[in-house]
Write a protein that holds these residues in place. Structure first.
Motif, PDB file in Angstrom:
ATOM      1  N   GLN A  31       0.499  -1.001  -0.020  1.00  0.00           N
ATOM      2  CA  GLN A  31       0.136  -0.089  -0.265  1.00  0.00           C
ATOM      3  C   GLN A  31       1.080   1.628   0.210  1.00  0.00           C
ATOM      4  OE1 GLN A  31      -2.270  -0.823   3.085  1.00  0.00           O
ATOM      5  NE2 GLN A  31      -4.416  -1.168   1.620  1.00  0.00           N
ATOM      6  N   LYS A  32       1.792   0.942   0.998  1.00  0.00           N
ATOM      7  CA  LYS A  32       2.480   2.184   0.649  1.00  0.00           C
ATOM      8  C   LYS A  32       3.697   2.251  -0.732  1.00  0.00           C
ATOM      9  CE  LYS A  32       7.097   4.294   3.196  1.00  0.00           C
ATOM     10  NZ  LYS A  32       7.914   3.700   2.809  1.00  0.00           N
ATOM     11  N   GLN A  34       2.181   1.537  -3.247  1.00  0.00           N
ATOM     12  CA  GLN A  34       1.171   2.444  -3.849  1.00  0.00           C
ATOM     13  C   GLN A  34       0.495   3.950  -3.714  1.00  0.00           C
ATOM     14  OE1 GLN A  34      -0.814   0.903  -6.630  1.00  0.00           O
ATOM     15  NE2 GLN A  34       1.233  -0.943  -6.827  1.00  0.00           N
ATOM     16  N   LYS A  35       0.454   3.980  -2.800  1.00  0.00           N
ATOM     17  CA  LYS A  35       0.104   5.643  -2.399  1.00  0.00           C
ATOM     18  C   LYS A  35       1.598   6.500  -2.875  1.00  0.00           C
ATOM     19  CE  LYS A  35      -1.742   4.228   1.957  1.00  0.00           C
ATOM     20  NZ  LYS A  35      -2.370   4.899   3.487  1.00  0.00           N
ATOM     21  N   GLU A  36       2.327   6.007  -3.151  1.00  0.00           N
ATOM     22  CA  GLU A  36       3.778   6.927  -3.794  1.00  0.00           C
ATOM     23  C   GLU A  36       3.885   6.789  -4.833  1.00  0.00           C
ATOM     24  OE1 GLU A  36       7.296   4.746  -1.899  1.00  0.00           O
ATOM     25  OE2 GLU A  36       7.077   5.900   0.198  1.00  0.00           O
ATOM     26  N   ALA A  39       0.360   8.853  -5.960  1.00  0.00           N
ATOM     27  CA  ALA A  39       1.212  10.277  -5.335  1.00  0.00           C
ATOM     28  C   ALA A  39       0.952  11.657  -6.764  1.00  0.00           C
ATOM     29  CB  ALA A  39       1.500  10.115  -3.851  1.00  0.00           C
ATOM     30  N   ASP A  42      -1.801  12.352  -8.365  1.00  0.00           N
ATOM     31  CA  ASP A  42      -3.165  13.006  -7.429  1.00  0.00           C
ATOM     32  C   ASP A  42      -4.128  11.938  -7.286  1.00  0.00           C
ATOM     33  OD1 ASP A  42      -3.694  15.362  -5.552  1.00  0.00           O
ATOM     34  OD2 ASP A  42      -4.981  15.719  -7.397  1.00  0.00           O
ATOM     35  N   THR A  44      -5.490   8.788  -4.756  1.00  0.00           N
ATOM     36  CA  THR A  44      -5.242   7.420  -4.097  1.00  0.00           C
ATOM     37  C   THR A  44      -4.682   6.221  -4.336  1.00  0.00           C
ATOM     38  OG1 THR A  44      -7.840   7.409  -3.462  1.00  0.00           O
ATOM     39  CG2 THR A  44      -5.801   9.228  -2.361  1.00  0.00           C
ATOM     40  N   PRO A  45      -4.831   5.762  -3.745  1.00  0.00           N
ATOM     41  CA  PRO A  45      -5.099   4.095  -3.885  1.00  0.00           C
ATOM     42  C   PRO A  45      -6.817   3.163  -4.530  1.00  0.00           C
ATOM     43  CG  PRO A  45      -3.532   3.944  -2.759  1.00  0.00           C
ATOM     44  CD  PRO A  45      -3.876   4.887  -2.457  1.00  0.00           C
ATOM     45  N   GLN A  47      -8.850   5.836  -4.697  1.00  0.00           N
ATOM     46  CA  GLN A  47      -9.566   6.323  -6.439  1.00  0.00           C
ATOM     47  C   GLN A  47      -9.083   5.810  -7.557  1.00  0.00           C
ATOM     48  OE1 GLN A  47      -8.143   9.977  -5.533  1.00  0.00           O
ATOM     49  NE2 GLN A  47      -9.872  10.567  -4.578  1.00  0.00           N
ATOM     50  N   VAL A  83     -15.892   8.511  -1.970  1.00  0.00           N
ATOM     51  CA  VAL A  83     -14.745   8.107  -2.649  1.00  0.00           C
ATOM     52  C   VAL A  83     -15.111   9.271  -3.801  1.00  0.00           C
ATOM     53  CG1 VAL A  83     -13.234   7.055  -3.910  1.00  0.00           C
ATOM     54  CG2 VAL A  83     -13.117   6.466  -2.175  1.00  0.00           C
TER      55      VAL A  83
END
Length: 163
Positions: A31-32, A34-36, A39, A42, A44-45, A47, A83
């Motif tokens: 998850q970290k 994917q978030k990075e 980003a 713009d 989120t995973p 979204q 979302v």
């Protein structure tokens, strides 16, 4: 006394090395990543998941029910609604009342939403490939094992990870 509790109490493996705990750690790391990765777009995973799911379900830009999207993506209906509202504010989706079921909400991916998915998809795939590279040629077997744990049938024949 529950057999599972007594088995765990006598296990030689500490809880921090149990399979469930290790899966939890891997999920957090993934998850970290994917978030990075997302980003820069713009997103989120969650979204990205919902936009991708919408693109899969309605490649011809037809409206689909919000509940159908939540089922397809295996997301909570209330969270999906929240979302989708944020994605609508950004112009990535359009929400309307469903034509046949006035209680339901329909969603359409906008051109901007389709572009967001198309732009982010290669980066997400590259991040996944890099993350799971340590599995080598066993990545497909690992994916099959995870699929079995979800209660679904794997796309490929499942073989034990150790064989």
């Amino acid at each position: 006394m529950n057999d599972q509790v007594s088995d765990h109490a006598h296990s030689d493996t500490p809880a921090s090395q149990g399979t469930g705990y290790l899966i939890w750690r891997v999920v957090n790391l993934w998850q970290k990543t994917q978030k990075e990765t997302l980003a820069q777009f713009d997103l989120t995973p969650v979204q990205f998941l919902l936009l991708s799911g919408l693109a899969e379900l309605s490649p011809d830009d037809a409206a689909i029910k919000q509940s159908t999207l939540a089922q397809h993506c295996r997301t909570d209906a209330m969270m999906t609604s929240q979302v989708i509202r944020s994605l609508e504010k950004r112009g990535l989706v359009r929400r309307t009342r469903h034509r046949q079921d006035r209680r339901a909400v329909s969603i359409v991916l906008t051109e901007e939403g389709g572009s967001a998915v198309n732009d982010a998809e290669p980066a997400v795939q590259a991040a996944d490939a890099k993350f799971f590279a340590g599995l080598g040629d066993r990545a497909d077997e690992f994916a099959d094992a995870l699929t079995v744990l979800t209660g679904e049938r794997p796309r490929r024949r499942v073989r034990a990870l150790g064989s």
